[in-house]
Design a protein around this motif. Structure first.
Motif, PDB file in Angstrom:
ATOM      1  N   ALA A  31       0.827  -1.207   0.000  1.00 45.78           N
ATOM      2  CA  ALA A  31       0.000   0.000   0.000  1.00 45.78           C
ATOM      3  C   ALA A  31       0.859   1.253   0.000  1.00 45.78           C
ATOM      4  N   SER A  32       1.945   1.232   0.781  1.00 49.21           N
ATOM      5  CA  SER A  32       2.827   2.394   0.841  1.00 49.21           C
ATOM      6  C   SER A  32       3.480   2.664  -0.512  1.00 49.21           C
ATOM      7  N   ARG A  33       3.905   1.618  -1.186  1.00 47.07           N
ATOM      8  CA  ARG A  33       4.509   1.798  -2.511  1.00 47.07           C
ATOM      9  C   ARG A  33       3.502   2.350  -3.507  1.00 47.07           C
ATOM     10  N   ALA A  34       2.257   1.906  -3.387  1.00 48.97           N
ATOM     11  CA  ALA A  34       1.221   2.380  -4.314  1.00 48.97           C
ATOM     12  C   ALA A  34       0.986   3.878  -4.165  1.00 48.97           C
ATOM     13  N   GLN A  35       1.123   4.384  -2.955  1.00 45.11           N
ATOM     14  CA  GLN A  35       0.923   5.805  -2.718  1.00 45.11           C
ATOM     15  C   GLN A  35       1.953   6.661  -3.452  1.00 45.11           C
ATOM     16  N   LYS A  36       3.077   6.072  -3.810  1.00 40.84           N
ATOM     17  CA  LYS A  36       4.158   6.830  -4.442  1.00 40.84           C
ATOM     18  C   LYS A  36       4.069   6.843  -5.965  1.00 40.84           C
ATOM     19  N   ILE A  37       3.097   6.110  -6.517  1.00 41.71           N
ATOM     20  CA  ILE A  37       2.925   6.046  -7.965  1.00 41.71           C
ATOM     21  C   ILE A  37       1.892   7.079  -8.392  1.00 41.71           C
ATOM     22  N   GLU A  38       2.217   7.822  -9.416  1.00 40.37           N
ATOM     23  CA  GLU A  38       1.266   8.818  -9.922  1.00 40.37           C
ATOM     24  C   GLU A  38       0.142   8.110 -10.678  1.00 40.37           C
ATOM     25  N   THR A  39      -1.082   8.337 -10.259  1.00 41.30           N
ATOM     26  CA  THR A  39      -2.247   7.699 -10.882  1.00 41.30           C
ATOM     27  C   THR A  39      -3.303   8.749 -11.212  1.00 41.30           C
ATOM     28  N   ALA A  40      -4.151   8.432 -12.165  1.00 43.69           N
ATOM     29  CA  ALA A  40      -5.234   9.344 -12.538  1.00 43.69           C
ATOM     30  C   ALA A  40      -6.280   9.424 -11.446  1.00 43.69           C
ATOM     31  N   SER A  41      -6.494   8.305 -10.759  1.00 48.94           N
ATOM     32  CA  SER A  41      -7.471   8.225  -9.680  1.00 48.94           C
ATOM     33  C   SER A  41      -6.801   7.673  -8.426  1.00 48.94           C
ATOM     34  N   ALA A  42      -7.339   8.041  -7.288  1.00 52.62           N
ATOM     35  CA  ALA A  42      -6.837   7.502  -6.020  1.00 52.62           C
ATOM     36  C   ALA A  42      -7.465   6.155  -5.682  1.00 52.62           C
ATOM     37  N   PHE A  43      -8.267   5.614  -6.584  1.00 51.37           N
ATOM     38  CA  PHE A  43      -9.032   4.407  -6.261  1.00 51.37           C
ATOM     39  C   PHE A  43      -8.139   3.256  -5.801  1.00 51.37           C
ATOM     40  N   TYR A  44      -7.169   2.851  -6.602  1.00 50.02           N
ATOM     41  CA  TYR A  44      -6.364   1.688  -6.232  1.00 50.02           C
ATOM     42  C   TYR A  44      -5.444   1.953  -5.041  1.00 50.02           C
ATOM     43  N   PRO A  45      -4.765   3.093  -4.971  1.00 52.77           N
ATOM     44  CA  PRO A  45      -3.958   3.347  -3.767  1.00 52.77           C
ATOM     45  C   PRO A  45      -4.775   3.352  -2.482  1.00 52.77           C
ATOM     46  N   THR A  46      -5.957   3.971  -2.504  1.00 49.31           N
ATOM     47  CA  THR A  46      -6.783   3.979  -1.290  1.00 49.31           C
ATOM     48  C   THR A  46      -7.357   2.602  -1.004  1.00 49.31           C
ATOM     49  N   LEU A  47      -7.670   1.841  -2.045  1.00 51.22           N
ATOM     50  CA  LEU A  47      -8.160   0.473  -1.852  1.00 51.22           C
ATOM     51  C   LEU A  47      -7.111  -0.386  -1.170  1.00 51.22           C
ATOM     52  N   LEU A  48      -5.864  -0.288  -1.619  1.00 48.90           N
ATOM     53  CA  LEU A  48      -4.797  -1.070  -1.006  1.00 48.90           C
ATOM     54  C   LEU A  48      -4.578  -0.668   0.443  1.00 48.90           C
ATOM     55  N   THR A  49      -4.687   0.620   0.734  1.00 45.63           N
ATOM     56  CA  THR A  49      -4.567   1.072   2.118  1.00 45.63           C
ATOM     57  C   THR A  49      -5.680   0.487   2.976  1.00 45.63           C
ATOM     58  N   LEU A  50      -6.890   0.445   2.429  1.00 49.09           N
ATOM     59  CA  LEU A  50      -8.015  -0.143   3.151  1.00 49.09           C
ATOM     60  C   LEU A  50      -7.804  -1.630   3.401  1.00 49.09           C
ATOM     61  N   ILE A  51      -7.366  -2.347   2.382  1.00 49.27           N
ATOM     62  CA  ILE A  51      -7.149  -3.792   2.517  1.00 49.27           C
ATOM     63  C   ILE A  51      -6.069  -4.065   3.572  1.00 49.27           C
ATOM     64  N   ALA A  52      -4.986  -3.308   3.529  1.00 49.31           N
ATOM     65  CA  ALA A  52      -3.926  -3.491   4.509  1.00 49.31           C
ATOM     66  C   ALA A  52      -4.451  -3.219   5.917  1.00 49.31           C
ATOM     67  N   ALA A  53      -5.236  -2.164   6.067  1.00 55.59           N
ATOM     68  CA  ALA A  53      -5.791  -1.828   7.391  1.00 55.59           C
ATOM     69  C   ALA A  53      -6.790  -2.879   7.855  1.00 55.59           C
ATOM     70  N   TYR A  54      -7.521  -3.448   6.923  1.00 50.81           N
ATOM     71  CA  TYR A  54      -8.535  -4.455   7.273  1.00 50.81           C
ATOM     72  C   TYR A  54      -7.899  -5.656   7.970  1.00 50.81           C
ATOM     73  N   PHE A  55      -6.751  -6.065   7.501  1.00 51.77           N
ATOM     74  CA  PHE A  55      -6.115  -7.242   8.088  1.00 51.77           C
ATOM     75  C   PHE A  55      -5.353  -6.925   9.366  1.00 51.77           C
ATOM     76  N   TYR A  56      -5.313  -5.650   9.733  1.00 52.85           N
ATOM     77  CA  TYR A  56      -4.725  -5.260  11.018  1.00 52.85           C
ATOM     78  C   TYR A  56      -5.771  -4.802  12.020  1.00 52.85           C
ATOM     79  N   SER A  57      -7.028  -4.719  11.600  1.00 52.57           N
ATOM     80  CA  SER A  57      -8.077  -4.222  12.487  1.00 52.57           C
ATOM     81  C   SER A  57      -8.491  -5.279  13.512  1.00 52.57           C
TER      82      SER A  57
END
Length: 225
Positions: free
Chosen positions: A199-225
């Motif tokens: 998820a952290s690496r995804a945040q560093k990639i320039e994308t047209a939408s924040a959809f995938y970077p925010t999705l990966l952050t959510l998935i990572a957080a889900y497994f730590y909740s």
């Protein structure tokens, strides 16, 4: 799905057996876990098609996101994903731009993208290393194989999430302490251990939408909740 059954597991494939109230709650919990993991797997296996994209833009993802938002630790991540979905309508060509984001994040050279393979994070950057071998062994033991149309190694995040979804479905049918402990260990050591870095690496990639970077952050957080 990125995996399929390749052997007769002997498990029932239709309705759950008659359960007492406590057993029913446990079964429903694992079925819900399976639903979420399957959803995550589907989103990370391939770019969104036009039908699914339009459905999300009309709010069809809201029930799943609302359920996740009820978990305090996930509320911020859920809001970010919802904001990203709401922002898709501002793109000139949402499907094509999201497809380009997917390619940049998941299909590019690993030196320049957050490649979605456990080996990259757990095996000192060695693809098809011990993490891959362990995952392949799990699939074989469970009677699964990677779908021929999904040409990715067994330690791809979508395959691992798909396997997790199928494992939760099995727990809904037969929640033994041993199976629960084994799956919890899999989540902790083989999946949750590297998702934050992905998820952290995804945040560093320039994308047209924040959809995938925010999705990966959510998935990572889900497994730590």
């Amino acid at each position: 799905m990125s995996i399929n059954n390749v052997a007769d597991t002997g498990l029932p494939t239709h309705a759950l057996p008659k359960l007492n109230p406590e057993q029913q709650l446990v079964a429903e919990y694992y079925q819900h876990q399976a639903l979420l993991c399957q959803w995550f797997a589907t989103l990370l296996a391939a770019e969104l098609n036009e039908t699914t994209l339009q459905a999300y833009m009309k709010g069809d993802a809201a029930p799943l996101l609302d359920g996740l938002a009820s978990i305090d630790e996930l509320s911020e991540s859920v809001t970010a994903v919802q904001n990203a979905i709401n922002g898709l309508s501002a793109l000139a060509q949402p499907r094509l731009e999201l497809a380009a984001d997917f390619a940049s994040l998941f299909l590019s050279d690993a030196r320049h993208s957050p490649a979605p393979y456990a080996s990259l994070y757990l095996d000192d950057g060695r693809f098809n290393g011990p993490s891959f071998q362990r995952m392949q062994a799990r699939l074989t033991a469970a009677g699964y194989g990677v779908d021929a149309d999904f040409q990715e190694p067994a330690d791809h995040v979508a395959i691992m999430l798909d396997y997790l979804a199928e494992s939760y479905r099995r727990l809904a049918l037969d929640p033994t302490p041993e199976a629960e402990a084994n799956l919890a260990l899999f989540v902790k050591e083989e999946l949750a251990s590297w998702l934050p870095e992905l998820a952290s690496r995804a945040q560093k990639i320039e994308t047209a939408s924040a959809f995938y970077p925010t999705l990966l952050t959510l998935i990572a957080a889900y497994f730590y909740s």
